[in-house]
Write a protein that holds these residues in place. Structure first.
Motif, PDB file in Angstrom:
ATOM      1  N   ILE A 140       0.827  -1.204   0.000  1.00  0.00           N
ATOM      2  CA  ILE A 140       0.000   0.000   0.000  1.00  0.00           C
ATOM      3  C   ILE A 140       0.863   1.257   0.000  1.00  0.00           C
ATOM      4  N   TRP A 141       2.041   1.208   0.609  1.00  0.00           N
ATOM      5  CA  TRP A 141       2.924   2.390   0.603  1.00  0.00           C
ATOM      6  C   TRP A 141       3.476   2.653  -0.790  1.00  0.00           C
ATOM      7  N   GLN A 142       3.907   1.599  -1.480  1.00  0.00           N
ATOM      8  CA  GLN A 142       4.427   1.796  -2.843  1.00  0.00           C
ATOM      9  C   GLN A 142       3.341   2.405  -3.735  1.00  0.00           C
ATOM     10  N   VAL A 197      -9.490  -3.930  10.224  1.00  0.00           N
ATOM     11  CA  VAL A 197      -8.392  -3.532  11.105  1.00  0.00           C
ATOM     12  C   VAL A 197      -7.619  -4.723  11.631  1.00  0.00           C
ATOM     13  N   VAL A 198      -8.338  -5.709  12.158  1.00  0.00           N
ATOM     14  CA  VAL A 198      -7.678  -6.898  12.706  1.00  0.00           C
ATOM     15  C   VAL A 198      -8.189  -8.105  11.937  1.00  0.00           C
ATOM     16  N   ASP A 199      -7.356  -8.705  11.144  1.00  0.00           N
ATOM     17  CA  ASP A 199      -7.728  -9.873  10.350  1.00  0.00           C
ATOM     18  C   ASP A 199      -7.239 -11.126  11.075  1.00  0.00           C
ATOM     19  N   PRO A 200      -8.041 -12.164  11.256  1.00  0.00           N
ATOM     20  CA  PRO A 200      -9.375 -12.390  10.695  1.00  0.00           C
ATOM     21  C   PRO A 200     -10.514 -12.096  11.657  1.00  0.00           C
ATOM     22  N   VAL A 201     -10.283 -11.337  12.739  1.00  0.00           N
ATOM     23  CA  VAL A 201     -11.369 -10.986  13.649  1.00  0.00           C
ATOM     24  C   VAL A 201     -12.207  -9.910  12.973  1.00  0.00           C
ATOM     25  N   ASP A 202     -13.443 -10.232  12.622  1.00  0.00           N
ATOM     26  CA  ASP A 202     -14.229  -9.244  11.896  1.00  0.00           C
ATOM     27  C   ASP A 202     -15.713  -9.343  12.223  1.00  0.00           C
ATOM     28  N   PHE A 359       1.532 -12.492   6.638  1.00  0.00           N
ATOM     29  CA  PHE A 359       0.593 -11.382   6.674  1.00  0.00           C
ATOM     30  C   PHE A 359       1.128 -10.242   7.535  1.00  0.00           C
ATOM     31  N   ASP A 360       0.963  -9.018   7.050  1.00  0.00           N
ATOM     32  CA  ASP A 360       1.416  -7.815   7.750  1.00  0.00           C
ATOM     33  C   ASP A 360       0.295  -7.348   8.683  1.00  0.00           C
ATOM     34  N   HIS A 361       0.405  -7.665   9.949  1.00  0.00           N
ATOM     35  CA  HIS A 361      -0.655  -7.344  10.906  1.00  0.00           C
ATOM     36  C   HIS A 361      -0.596  -5.901  11.397  1.00  0.00           C
ATOM     37  N   LEU A 362       0.374  -5.114  10.937  1.00  0.00           N
ATOM     38  CA  LEU A 362       0.489  -3.723  11.381  1.00  0.00           C
ATOM     39  C   LEU A 362      -0.079  -2.733  10.376  1.00  0.00           C
ATOM     40  N   ALA A 363      -0.224  -3.144   9.121  1.00  0.00           N
ATOM     41  CA  ALA A 363      -0.583  -2.195   8.069  1.00  0.00           C
ATOM     42  C   ALA A 363      -1.945  -1.557   8.295  1.00  0.00           C
ATOM     43  N   MET A 364      -2.997  -2.354   8.484  1.00  0.00           N
ATOM     44  CA  MET A 364      -4.339  -1.800   8.610  1.00  0.00           C
ATOM     45  C   MET A 364      -4.563  -1.088   9.949  1.00  0.00           C
TER      46      MET A 364
END
Length: 470
Positions: A140-142, A197-202, A359-364
């Motif tokens: 997402i940054w790129q 925000v927190v995958d897979p808690v949705d 999985f990048d858990h910090l991005a979202m």
């Protein structure tokens, strides 16, 4: 697998403004084509037909493959530009997928009667580096930095106010762009943008268990169970369709697995794009197989997950698997009929040749925290019946001059024009204020009512990622 539509949504680009001002050239009377030719890294591919008062260009912009190393390899990113006047506001638009090659206008572009720079998201062909390094370059940054570089380059011509917009994955993209480059634009208008925000808690399954009427939900679940109990019958129709169209199923594993996932996803897809009144068209269990097949074709094709159908969307599934997150499958009431439990997740739709990093858990959470604590000039639009709005962006104590609206009964095509009159007028006034324009008695409903001569009708195939998904 639920796929976000890349707006250009069912509505973002359907209509035009009431009045069209005469086209102006670049600064000091310079022709806009000459001004574009002078922008570093920009190539004018063609100038195409446009409605009176506008000019429409297909462009290529040379971007670093890795913005951390701007002197390294490059790739060509595809843009289009709908030009009206260099002194008018300019809207940076992305669907989050491919770029439209027609001179359509997003709703904010219509509201401000501005120019529109539309950008193809990196890794959607032909805007893909070769050789591709997905884990390093598709983040997402790129992508946000692609948009930043482009906006800075075009500000040499368009010196007025700038807005950013997009719908669904494009709305997510517009939000991420603002988070990483908060000073680039004067306002950001994301449509139907999920915030996992927190995958897979949705909250998606809780939403799907309660959306609409009990009768409608029951009829959808009944036809899903019926389809899985008749998978040999429907599978024969899917096999014939695949043979006719040349479909293969290497990525998901088999036609049968593709069919099963499509049946699971049909419930989500129905609420994503259909009005609740469409429940009247749901076939009864035991209806002729041809009728059941035809219904799924309208809601979620049973061959949606063929290699050929997936190919254009692999960059989305990759990002969902490594940064964006995704809803869990809504299938508990189908478990006794499933042959491939757990297959309905993003990694299933990424070819084995593309490696999936952890999985990048910090991005979202980072994006969500920024919106709540530092977000400014943000205007989010959601539909109350759209499953993707089950986890919307939320404004917090630090959100300034920011707003969120829900279209009652709206789906994944919700727009400002569909809001109640007072809210539509309020949101329209906010966008015009951000664009530096005077208040107008018109609301977005008025701006959507008239299409100037020459603007094409909405092309779903061109503007949406695909009909049933993100």
């Amino acid at each position: 697998m639920r796929r976000l539509l890349g707006f250009s949504s069912v509505v973002l680009a359907v209509a035009g403004l009431v009045a069209v001002a005469p086209e102006a050239g670049a600064s000091d009377g310079e022709d806009i084509a000459d001004a574009l030719a002078a922008v570093p890294r920009l190539t004018v591919v063609s100038e195409d037909a446009a409605p009176e008062g506008f000019r429409f260009f297909e462009l290529k912009f040379t971007q670093p493959v890795d913005h951390r190393h701007p002197g390294g390899r490059t790739f060509e990113q595809r843009f289009t530009l709908l030009h009206r006047d260099v002194s008018a506001p300019t809207v940076a638009f992305t669907s989050g997928y491919n770029v439209s090659l027609s001179p359509n206008r997003s709703e904010p572009t219509r509201i401000v009667d501005g120019n529109q720079l539309s950008m193809e998201y990196r890794y959607f062909t032909p805007s893909r580096p070769e050789p591709a390094n997905w884990s390093r370059d598709l983040t997402i940054w790129q992508a946000a930095t692609d948009e930043h570089d482009a906006v800075q380059a075009f500000k040499k011509i368009y010196r007025g106010r700038w807005l950013a917009t997009g719908g669904s994955k494009g709305g997510m993209t517009a939000t991420y762009y603002r988070r990483f480059f908060p000073g680039d634009v004067n306002g950001t208008i994301p449509y139907v943008a999920p915030n996992d925000v927190v995958d897979p808690v949705d909250s998606y399954n809780r939403f799907l268990a309660n959306v609409g009427s009990p009768e409608c939900r029951a009829s959808l679940r009944a036809i899903q169970r019926d389809a899985l109990q008749r998978r040999d019958e429907l599978g024969a129709l899917a096999k014939a369709d695949a043979a006719e169209k040349g479909y293969t199923f290497t990525t998901v594993g088999s036609l049968d697995e593709s069919l099963e996932i499509a049946v699971i996803d049909a419930y989500f897809a129905f609420w994503q794009y259909q009005p609740e009144s469409a429940c009247a068209s749901v076939p009864e269990p035991g209806a002729p197989a041809a009728d059941v097949w035809a219904w799924f074709e309208q809601v979620e094709s049973l061959n949606t997950y063929s290699d050929q159908q997936l190919d254009g969307f692999v960059p989305y599934y990759y990002q969902a698997a490594v940064q964006l997150g995704s809803p869990e499958a809504y299938d508990s009431y189908l478990r006794d009929l499933l042959r491939y439990p757990g297959a309905d997740q993003p990694g299933t739709f990424v070819p084995a040749s593309v490696r999936l990093p952890r999985f990048d858990h910090l991005a979202m959470p980072d994006i969500d925290f920024w919106v709540r604590t530092q977000g400014r000039e943000l205007l989010f639009v959601y539909g109350s019946n759209d499953p993707w709005g089950a986890e919307p962006f939320r404004l917090g104590f630090g959100s300034k001059d920011s707003y969120r609206y829900f279209v009652a009964g709206g789906n994944h095509g919700s727009t400002i024009a569909q809001l109640p009159a007072e809210q539509a007028a309020e949101a329209t006034a906010t966008i015009r204020r951000w664009a530096g324009l005077p208040a107008s008695p018109a609301s977005a409903r008025t701006y959507a009512a008239t299409t100037p001569a020459g603007f094409p009708g909405f092309d779903a195939n061109e503007l949406m990622a695909d009909r049933p998904r993100l």
